[in-house]
Design an enzyme around this catalytic site. Structure first.
Site, mmCIF file in Angstrom:
data_model
loop_
_atom_site.group_PDB
_atom_site.id
_atom_site.type_symbol
_atom_site.label_atom_id
_atom_site.label_comp_id
_atom_site.label_asym_id
_atom_site.label_seq_id
_atom_site.Cartn_x
_atom_site.Cartn_y
_atom_site.Cartn_z
ATOM 1 N N HIS B 226 0.821 -1.201 0.000
ATOM 2 C CA HIS B 226 0.000 0.000 0.000
ATOM 3 C C HIS B 226 0.864 1.265 0.000
ATOM 4 C CE1 HIS B 226 -3.850 2.045 0.947
ATOM 5 N NE2 HIS B 226 -3.043 2.959 1.434
ATOM 6 N N HIS B 289 -10.306 2.639 -1.823
ATOM 7 C CA HIS B 289 -10.559 2.145 -0.469
ATOM 8 C C HIS B 289 -11.375 0.862 -0.585
ATOM 9 C CE1 HIS B 289 -10.691 3.659 3.933
ATOM 10 N NE2 HIS B 289 -9.453 3.462 3.557
ATOM 11 N N HIS B 291 -10.686 -2.622 0.117
ATOM 12 C CA HIS B 291 -10.806 -3.659 1.141
ATOM 13 C C HIS B 291 -11.719 -3.228 2.291
ATOM 14 C CE1 HIS B 291 -7.853 -5.708 -1.165
ATOM 15 N NE2 HIS B 291 -7.503 -6.572 -0.232
ATOM 16 N N ARG B 310 -7.805 14.458 2.962
ATOM 17 C CA ARG B 310 -6.599 14.778 3.747
ATOM 18 C C ARG B 310 -5.345 14.743 2.882
ATOM 19 N NH1 ARG B 310 -9.070 11.368 7.193
ATOM 20 N NH2 ARG B 310 -7.532 9.713 6.975
ATOM 21 N N ASP B 311 -5.360 13.876 1.868
ATOM 22 C CA ASP B 311 -4.224 13.869 0.938
ATOM 23 C C ASP B 311 -4.038 15.250 0.316
ATOM 24 O OD1 ASP B 311 -2.923 11.399 0.859
ATOM 25 O OD2 ASP B 311 -4.566 10.486 -0.256
ATOM 26 N N GLN B 516 -9.075 8.171 12.203
ATOM 27 C CA GLN B 516 -9.297 9.132 11.124
ATOM 28 C C GLN B 516 -9.080 10.585 11.560
ATOM 29 O OE1 GLN B 516 -10.424 8.207 7.760
ATOM 30 N NE2 GLN B 516 -9.302 6.509 8.647
ATOM 31 N N ASP B 704 -3.589 7.804 -13.332
ATOM 32 C CA ASP B 704 -3.846 6.382 -13.543
ATOM 33 C C ASP B 704 -4.055 5.712 -12.193
ATOM 34 O OD1 ASP B 704 -0.915 7.059 -13.296
ATOM 35 O OD2 ASP B 704 -0.815 4.884 -13.004
ATOM 36 N N GLY B 741 -0.963 8.913 -9.476
ATOM 37 C CA GLY B 741 -1.530 7.598 -9.717
ATOM 38 C C GLY B 741 -1.408 6.742 -8.492
ATOM 39 N N SER B 744 -3.871 -0.544 -6.435
ATOM 40 C CA SER B 744 -4.404 -1.434 -5.420
ATOM 41 C C SER B 744 -4.353 -2.828 -6.021
ATOM 42 C CB SER B 744 -5.844 -1.034 -5.080
ATOM 43 O OG SER B 744 -6.510 -2.099 -4.460
#
Lengths: 267, 961
Positions: B226, B289, B291, B310-311, B516, B704, B741, B744
């Site tokens: 990840h 997101h 899983h 938040r990113d 979070q 991507d 990009g 996952s």
């Protein structure tokens, strides 16, 4: 200072979860007001701040997550801190606007519709849409004959509604009739033929009597569920490509009218 | 712990929408009830309040005087069971945001601040308890986060959290063989493979000591797929050809080769940064997101949205988020129950939960969700895909950031709890039947209001210049955020300083918790006081976790005790390089031999009703796409605001008409035939969508986002390599740089002997800055009698099409992109739009010409006649091929008659044909071929087919004229 050049001071309320304050601020600025953000924490510490403003504006959002019920926690917080000062603001000629969540909060606070013109008692509730979910769509509003000092009868506006709790429930049938018959109903949802409607989707929440906005006994407080603050620039309208960019976008009508009234009536 | 219980319900005679919705939901879970279901909201208040206080608080705050009534039960009193009653309450430790607000309201009302809990109640007509429980667990609760009680009332509040294990744990690795190392990794949920474990073992052997638990945890988080993308950045043996770092050699090479001036910061920060207007930049990031959303769709999707916001907030010195995007892949929502493997939630439930999760995070955050897509395929049953994106605006002089030694490590926002432990490593494993029970700790419930407060604070602090760097707490929590910021420097952290949701967390849990709504900043000592004052003003909790230094070490303490000391060089650079095998063999597929189509009207309606084509309005209307007042092009367009928009247009700076168009492309179905076609079509579709709205293909950035099956299988990794190369070849020719990009991998589900792998899927998101939003257009025709032009060439490419899907076939002749012609088409259409020769434009994608034409008819509520004989084709095509093939690089354009010459002139290099004309007077779509009428379908019928499939509560059926 001459009354034509003075910029009315507008308090733009901030609180955790209020999220339309920037556009509301900008719209009032364009209309010629002098807006200022005031956070609810500051307001609680200095309730007298309210006295220095001509307009008190509760923007849209999800104050405190709309936990318990929309606007409930903020209304509870404000009641003790500034409830009396809001009444004083209205009684001395100030104006109050609540948009969407701000409207929900003002009804829970009891400043809308305040039919007895007395202390703050909640008389109506803006509760869950019949669909039981949030919905965002443009609607058409019309002002019936009403007490609001800055809204003309017949005014028709295209504005977006975006809420999950917009169905206006009066405490009893008698009040519901009074709202309509005595001019508390400031806006109703109308269908394509301009008639008020309880039918989805023109009425997005199933509000009885199609009520979308209210004013108070003095006509100086306005609350409405749809967002004029998202319909005040020409490219906001969903049909500007079909109908051309409007010189005066629909939402701006409300901000202009409020600022004009505040300016004309301010001492 | 006994508590007061207050239950609030709707007054007699008033509508109870939540009860009605619960009844409908129970019916979908197979429980048909004879009467209505009543809903109640339940509150638990600490026993320290008096009866009079509780009564007053219930009357004034908990119940609405107009719509509600309430009942109070005293602490400890046993309430007789109510038949038909279902109580749904959060499990201990699960975020209960409403409870926090109730506590605030208690304080505001001048009452004592006691413990609070909340729950929901549904009272159904009496039915068998077992059936009721089964149905309730299917649709009213999720056992991962909720407890369900049948009949009885809850008694009280959960007790305190217990005591923390504060001892320093050593994990002996010395002398362990591979099997034993694997066991350590597996039992600890570390997701490190044998080689990585051996590397760790060797590192500590050289240090002359054993690793401590918190150190191993940190390494596992940092080295997770990840966080590190080790498959794409590792070495790949692709049928004998060695590829060193696919990400660099392909994706980043495109960006580097193109070297576009508008790229400001690419592949460096949390998000890609491009120029907006010289003064500000746009930042864009798309995450997955998957899983968490498979296990708890509501919480998984919501925290996905929260994470990507938040990113953006952590990009540069904090960007202001202005738009969300969301793209989902699900199994069909009408999948028969018996086809849902054990351990998977039913796709309908996943669908409803994910949509609600995105809604209930994005809307309260006050960020408009402006663009999305949904794709259905049975192989997403075990691994639904949830792509969430965010776009932010960042002042140009706030793009770069640098931590300085001596800066304080300040964490702001939510408290740390045991939620989300091992999320990064969990997402790097395959799901299996037991995932729901063993990994529940990896799932969290979001709290958007806390994040909103963090956002308001961070942006004020940015404008005052109070921090030197910032990043979000995402996967890996503090361990990733602080570890990343300390890279090349060092840090000294005291975990005892972190505010906790409840007692009982061990230091390593605090360190890796993915609780979070937290951000980490580096704050120069001289600015700390001001920052903390701002936090108080904005009602945001803050703590000083420690100090950045230049020791090259990451020291982790809890109070006076050192729990871990890591070498940052090893942590960030020590990961062994992978070599993975990849192979590709074309699939043995062929086109079906089908009888010629005889019912064209029926075929068109079946294509429109296919869930991959059908209107997604029921979903989209639940998202706020107007907040922030930037919307200048809506997701649904035209006279009735129900025609599909190709992309959305946003003017993010109030008072300026400069804006951007955002859109995307994705079609995993093509991957079943050839992943290269899937990848090419994704980028071509994303570009078509942006251009159709008025975006400039010369000034478009792309992202991507890969979702793939397990790349430990060489066939799977081979597909990925093949897709990547096809994608990059087109991107290079289209001159569209990748600016960000994500991947996952491991989207597989093991159900007993059977492995369900998702089809390889690349989402391409395209972002194009437009100088003036008033020059953008939509897919909805505006004129009464304009011409319809089809730009591009139509080929015999029905492979993977929706039309063949409706006939039960996949085929082999999948659409491919002719990049040279594709570029000419994009440029030509853009020129014509710029010249105002096109008044409405729609791209052709799933469902081909037939679906696109029908959608334009819907958007404009205008009749249209088409002659298929006029379509520019390659070879000779049967009418169903011309009408339904999904050949790429094609557009439908509404061209006013007087603009036709101008239009044709602007398309000089490009193949096009005038294939029909609109007619305001007609109320249908008609198609002719070979001199006869193939079909004639009234608008109302098109609407019914297109809107009916995903109209989950019948609400879209109100407007079919």
């Amino acid at each position: 200072m001459s009354s034509t050049t003075r910029k009315p001071k507008a308090l733009i309320l901030r609180a955790p979860g209020i999220n339309c304050e920037r556009e509301t601020f900008h719209a009032f600025e364009l209309a010629g007001a002098a807006p200022e953000y005031v956070h609810v924490k500051r307001l609680r510490a200095q309730p007298q701040l309210v006295d220095g403003f001509d307009l008190f504006v509760a923007p849209g959002g999800f104050a405190y997550g709309d936990d318990i019920a929309s606007g409930r926690v903020l209304a509870n917080e404000l009641r003790a801190a500034v409830g009396e000062r809001l009444i004083a603001l209205v009684e001395r000629g100030g104006l109050v606007l609540g948009i969407c969540n701000g409207f929900q909060m003002l009804t829970r606070l009891g400043i809308l519709p305040r039919t007895n013109r007395g202390e703050l008692v909640q008389e109506v509730a803006l509760t869950h849409n019949l669909s039981d979910h949030y919905e965002c769509r443009w609607v058409t509003l019309k002002s019936p004959r009403n007490r609001c000092v800055f809204l003309d009868e017949g005014l028709t506006l295209r504005v977006p509604a975006a809420h999950g709790e917009g169905r206006l429930q009066a405490k009893d049938e008698q009040l519901a009739r009074i709202l309509d018959e005595e001019g508390y109903t400031a806006f109703v949802y109308v269908d394509e033929s301009g008639e008020r409607t309880e039918r989805y989707p023109a009425n997005p929440n199933g509000s009885p009597r199609a009520i979308a906005g209210l004013t108070d006994a003095t006509g100086r407080v306005l609350g409405l569920m749809p967002h004029p603050d998202r319909a005040y620039l020409p490219h906001h309208d969903p049909l500007w490509r079909e109908e051309g960019l409007a010189a005066k976008p629909d939402g701006m009508v409300i901000f202009d009218a409020m600022v004009r009234t505040a300016r004309a009536e301010a001492r | 712990m006994d508590a007061w219980r207050i239950e609030v319900r709707t007054k007699q005679g008033l509508p109870d929408p939540a009860g009605a919705a619960a009844k409908a939901a129970l019916a979908t879970a197979g429980l048909e009830l004879s009467g209505p279901v009543a809903s109640r909201r339940g509150y638990l208040l600490g026993a320290g309040l008096s009866a009079a206080e509780v009564e007053r608080f219930a009357r004034d705050v908990l119940a609405d005087p107009v719509t509600d009534r309430f009942a109070i039960e005293a602490p400890g009193r046993r309430v007789p069971a109510e038949p038909g009653r279902v109580t749904v309450r959060p499990k201990p430790g699960v975020t209960d945001q409403v409870a926090h607000s109730v506590r605030k309201a208690l304080r505001d009302s001048g009452l004592r601040d006691v413990e609070v809990g909340t729950y929901q109640v549904f009272v159904a007509p009496p039915s068998e308890d077992v059936a009721l429980r089964h149905a309730a667990e299917q649709c009213l609760a999720n056992e991962v986060v909720h407890d369900v009680l049948i009949g009885e009332w809850p008694l009280g509040l959960p007790g305190a959290g217990g005591t923390a294990d504060l001892s320093v744990h050593v994990v002996p690795l010395r002398g362990l063989d591979d099997a034993a190392l694997d066991a350590v990794s597996r039992d600890g949920g570390l997701a490190l493979d044998t080689r990585e474990m051996r590397t760790v073992q060797a590192h500590y052997l050289a240090l002359g000591r054993e690793p401590r638990l918190i150190e191993l945890e940190t390494i596992a988080q940092t080295w997770s797929e990840h966080c590190k993308h080790k498959t794409l950045t590792g070495r790949i043996d692709f049928d004998g050809e060695i590829i060193d770092n696919l990400l660099k050699s392909e994706i980043a090479r495109v960006t580097r080769t193109l070297d576009r001036e508008f790229c400001v910061s690419v592949f460096e920060d949390n998000a890609g940064v491009i120029d907006f207007d010289g003064e500000d930049c746009l930042c864009i990031k798309v995450e997955t997101h998957n899983h968490p959303s498979a296990i708890e769709p509501f919480g998984g999707a919501a925290t996905g949205v929260g994470g990507v916001i938040r990113d953006i907030l952590g990009t540069g010195l904090a960007a202001r988020p202005v738009a969300n995007t969301d793209v989902f892949c699900f199994a069909p929502i009408d999948l028969p129950e018996r086809e849902v493997p054990t351990g998977c939630l039913h796709p309908r439930r996943v669908f409803l939960g994910v949509v609600a999760g995105v809604r209930d995070y994005g809307n309260p955050m006050g960020i408009p969700t402006v663009h999305g897509a949904v794709h259905f395929d049975p192989d997403f049953v075990g691994n639904p895909l949830v792509y969430v994106g965010n776009i932010g605006i960042l002042p140009r002089d706030r793009v770069s950031k640098a931590v300085q030694p001596g800066d304080r490590i300040v964490a702001v926002g939510g408290r740390t709890g045991r939620d989300g432990i091992h999320g990064a490593t969990f997402s790097s494993l395959e799901l299996h039947t037991e995932s729901e029970t063993v990994s529940s700790g990896a799932v969290q419930i979001g709290d958007p209001i806390t994040e909103r407060k963090v956002m308001d604070l961070v942006l004020r602090a940015r404008d005052e210049g109070l921090f030197s760097s910032i990043t979000d707490c995402g996967a890996g929590g503090f361990s990733s955020a602080v570890g990343e910021m300390a890279k090349g420097l060092g840090a000294d952290v005291d975990l005892a300083n972190a505010p906790l949701k409840y007692q009982g967390l061990a230091p390593w849990e605090i360190w890796v918790s993915e609780a979070q709504e937290r951000m980490v900043m580096s704050v120069p000592p001289g600015r700390l006081e001001r920052l903390l004052a701002l936090c108080a003003e904005e009602d945001v909790e803050a703590c000083v976790l420690g100090t950045f230094c230049d020791s090259g070490k990451l020291v982790l303490r809890h109070g006076d005790v050192v729990h871990g000391e890591l070498d940052l060089e090893f942590l960030h650079e020590g990961l062994p390089v992978f070599l993975r095998k990849a192979t590709w063999k074309p699939r043995a597929l062929r086109d079906p031999t089908l009888a010629p189509e005889t019912d064209f009207a029926g075929a068109l309606l079946r294509v429109l009703a296919d869930p991959n084509v059908a209107s997604k309005e029921w979903i989209v209307r639940q998202y706020d796409h107007e907040v922030q007042a930037g919307s200048a092009g809506k997701p649904f367009v035209g006279r009735r605001a129900d025609g599909p928009g190709d992309g959305s247009v946003v003017a993010p700076k109030l008072g300026s008409s400069r804006g951007f168009v955002v859109s995307s492309g994705l079609n995993p179905r093509y991957s079943r035939i050839d992943p290269a076609a899937m990848a090419e079509c994704a980028i071509d579709e994303a570009m078509r969508n942006v251009v159709a709205c008025g975006g400039d293909p010369e000034f478009t950035a792309i992202l991507d986002n890969y979702c793939w099956a397990s790349c430990k299988r060489p066939e799977s990794l081979g597909e990925l390599v093949r897709a990547t190369r096809a994608l990059c070849e087109v991107a290079l020719h289209y001159k569209t740089p990748f600016v960000s990009g994500k991947d996952s991998l491991n989207n597989e589900f093991k159900a007993g002997e059977r492995t369900i792998a998702i089809p390889g899927c690349i989402l391409v998101t395209a972002l194009s800055v437009v100088p003036d939003v008033s020059r953008t257009i939509t897919s909805a025709p505006r004129h009464d009698d304009a011409y319809l032009y089809l730009v591009g060439v139509t080929k015999r490419e029905l492979g993977g099409s929706v039309y063949w899907k409706t006939r039960g076939e996949l085929g082999a002749s999948v659409p491919r992109v002719d990049k040279v012609q594709g570029k000419q088409v994009l440029d030509g259409v853009h020129r014509a739009i710029k010249a105002r020769a096109i008044s409405a434009c729609h791209d052709l994608s799933e469902g081909g010409l037939g679906a696109a034409a029908a959608e334009m008819v819907i958007g404009g509520r205008v009749g249209l006649s088409i002659d298929l004989d006029l379509v520019r084709v390659e070879g000779s095509l049967r009418p169903e091929e011309a009408l339904f093939c999904e050949s790429q690089s094609r557009f439908l354009c509404e061209v006013p008659r007087e603009r036709a010459a101008d239009f044709e002139q602007n398309l000089y290099q490009t193949p096009f044909a005038r294939i029909g004309a609109f007619d305001r007077g007609a109320r249908d779509l008609s198609v002719r071929h070979g001199g006869r009428e193939l079909l004639r379908v009234p608008i109302a019928e098109l609407l019914r087919a297109w809107k009916g499939t995903l109209d989950l509560d019948g609400s879209l059926q109100g407007d079919l004229t």
